[in-house]
Write a protein that holds these residues in place. Structure first.
Motif, mmCIF file in Angstrom:
data_model
loop_
_atom_site.group_PDB
_atom_site.id
_atom_site.type_symbol
_atom_site.label_atom_id
_atom_site.label_comp_id
_atom_site.label_asym_id
_atom_site.label_seq_id
_atom_site.Cartn_x
_atom_site.Cartn_y
_atom_site.Cartn_z
ATOM 1 N N GLY A 220 0.816 -1.217 0.000
ATOM 2 C CA GLY A 220 0.000 0.000 0.000
ATOM 3 C C GLY A 220 0.845 1.261 0.000
ATOM 4 O O GLY A 220 0.579 2.212 -0.745
ATOM 5 N N VAL A 221 1.880 1.276 0.831
ATOM 6 C CA VAL A 221 2.770 2.437 0.891
ATOM 7 C C VAL A 221 3.511 2.590 -0.436
ATOM 8 O O VAL A 221 3.632 3.701 -0.963
ATOM 9 C CB VAL A 221 3.756 2.325 2.082
ATOM 10 C CG1 VAL A 221 4.847 3.378 1.988
ATOM 11 C CG2 VAL A 221 2.999 2.423 3.400
ATOM 12 N N TYR A 222 3.979 1.483 -0.999
ATOM 13 C CA TYR A 222 4.683 1.548 -2.280
ATOM 14 C C TYR A 222 3.783 2.148 -3.357
ATOM 15 O O TYR A 222 4.195 3.038 -4.098
ATOM 16 C CB TYR A 222 5.176 0.157 -2.726
ATOM 17 C CG TYR A 222 5.891 0.250 -4.050
ATOM 18 C CD1 TYR A 222 7.251 0.527 -4.092
ATOM 19 C CD2 TYR A 222 5.208 0.132 -5.257
ATOM 20 C CE1 TYR A 222 7.917 0.668 -5.306
ATOM 21 C CE2 TYR A 222 5.859 0.281 -6.467
ATOM 22 C CZ TYR A 222 7.207 0.551 -6.486
ATOM 23 O OH TYR A 222 7.850 0.705 -7.695
ATOM 24 N N ARG A 223 2.542 1.661 -3.465
ATOM 25 C CA ARG A 223 1.628 2.172 -4.494
ATOM 26 C C ARG A 223 1.318 3.645 -4.265
ATOM 27 O O ARG A 223 1.248 4.427 -5.211
ATOM 28 C CB ARG A 223 0.318 1.373 -4.528
ATOM 29 C CG ARG A 223 0.455 0.012 -5.094
ATOM 30 C CD ARG A 223 0.725 -0.198 -6.594
ATOM 31 N NE ARG A 223 1.011 0.881 -7.464
ATOM 32 C CZ ARG A 223 2.105 0.966 -8.263
ATOM 33 N NH1 ARG A 223 3.013 0.020 -8.261
ATOM 34 N NH2 ARG A 223 2.281 1.972 -9.057
ATOM 35 N N LEU A 224 1.141 4.039 -3.018
ATOM 36 C CA LEU A 224 0.871 5.445 -2.698
ATOM 37 C C LEU A 224 2.023 6.331 -3.164
ATOM 38 O O LEU A 224 1.817 7.356 -3.820
ATOM 39 C CB LEU A 224 0.628 5.614 -1.197
ATOM 40 C CG LEU A 224 0.299 7.022 -0.722
ATOM 41 C CD1 LEU A 224 -1.061 7.451 -1.260
ATOM 42 C CD2 LEU A 224 0.292 7.062 0.808
ATOM 43 N N VAL A 225 3.236 5.926 -2.842
ATOM 44 C CA VAL A 225 4.416 6.693 -3.255
ATOM 45 C C VAL A 225 4.565 6.657 -4.777
ATOM 46 O O VAL A 225 4.768 7.697 -5.417
ATOM 47 C CB VAL A 225 5.692 6.172 -2.561
ATOM 48 C CG1 VAL A 225 6.943 6.787 -3.166
ATOM 49 C CG2 VAL A 225 5.623 6.451 -1.062
ATOM 50 N N ALA A 226 4.446 5.479 -5.388
ATOM 51 C CA ALA A 226 4.619 5.354 -6.841
ATOM 52 C C ALA A 226 3.587 6.190 -7.596
ATOM 53 O O ALA A 226 3.925 6.835 -8.594
ATOM 54 C CB ALA A 226 4.526 3.894 -7.260
ATOM 55 N N ASN A 227 2.367 6.193 -7.120
ATOM 56 C CA ASN A 227 1.317 6.954 -7.795
ATOM 57 C C ASN A 227 1.463 8.460 -7.599
ATOM 58 O O ASN A 227 0.834 9.229 -8.315
ATOM 59 C CB ASN A 227 -0.062 6.496 -7.320
ATOM 60 C CG ASN A 227 -0.391 5.098 -7.791
ATOM 61 O OD1 ASN A 227 0.170 4.601 -8.768
ATOM 62 N ND2 ASN A 227 -1.293 4.447 -7.096
#
Length: 138
Positions: free
Chosen positions: A103-110
């Motif tokens: 979730g954190v990865y997707r938030l940062v990537a997006n």
């Protein structure tokens, strides 16, 4: 089909300032013994990955040619680095921590265009970025 590689490979978005800064931090502080390559200049076919996947997330290709992406890739890189990084890498690949890491990865990537070092180009698909020269087919 998995392709063997001599050293693990970390593939990232070289057009993204935030991604590049993050990879430089990893190179300085987390020594995983991997080859680091921007997907725009990597032989993606030889690595067994598509440009679409490489554009979507950071990738870790291990020596056996297995591909991991996103938070899983970061966890595998940390595990390969050994020492105190190994424990963090293992933990972040085990549920429920892995769910949070994803979730954190997707938030940062997006939102990487909003992160320190990020630019408006980080929002665009690779083929539409300034200076793109037909890279989408790589």
């Amino acid at each position: 089909m998995a392709r063997l590689v001599k050293r693990p490979v970390l593939v990232y978005d070289g057009d993204c300032g935030f991604c590049t800064s993050s990879v430089r931090f990893l190179e300085r502080h987390v020594h995983a013994g991997a080859t680091v390559a921007a997907f725009q200049f990597a032989d993606l076919d030889a690595l067994g990955v598509t440009a679409e996947r490489a554009e979507y997330e950071v990738l870790w290709i291990d020596r056996a040619g297995r591909v991991s992406g996103g938070a899983e890739a970061i966890g595998r890189l940390l595990t390969a680095a050994g020492g105190p990084w190994k424990a963090l890498g293992v933990v972040m690949r085990i549920a429920p921590v892995s769910w949070a890491a994803h979730g954190v990865y997707r938030l940062v990537a997006n939102n990487r265009h909003r992160m320190p070092g990020g630019t408006a180009a980080c929002m665009l698909p690779a083929a539409q970025r300034p200076g793109a020269r037909g890279r989408a087919g790589r």
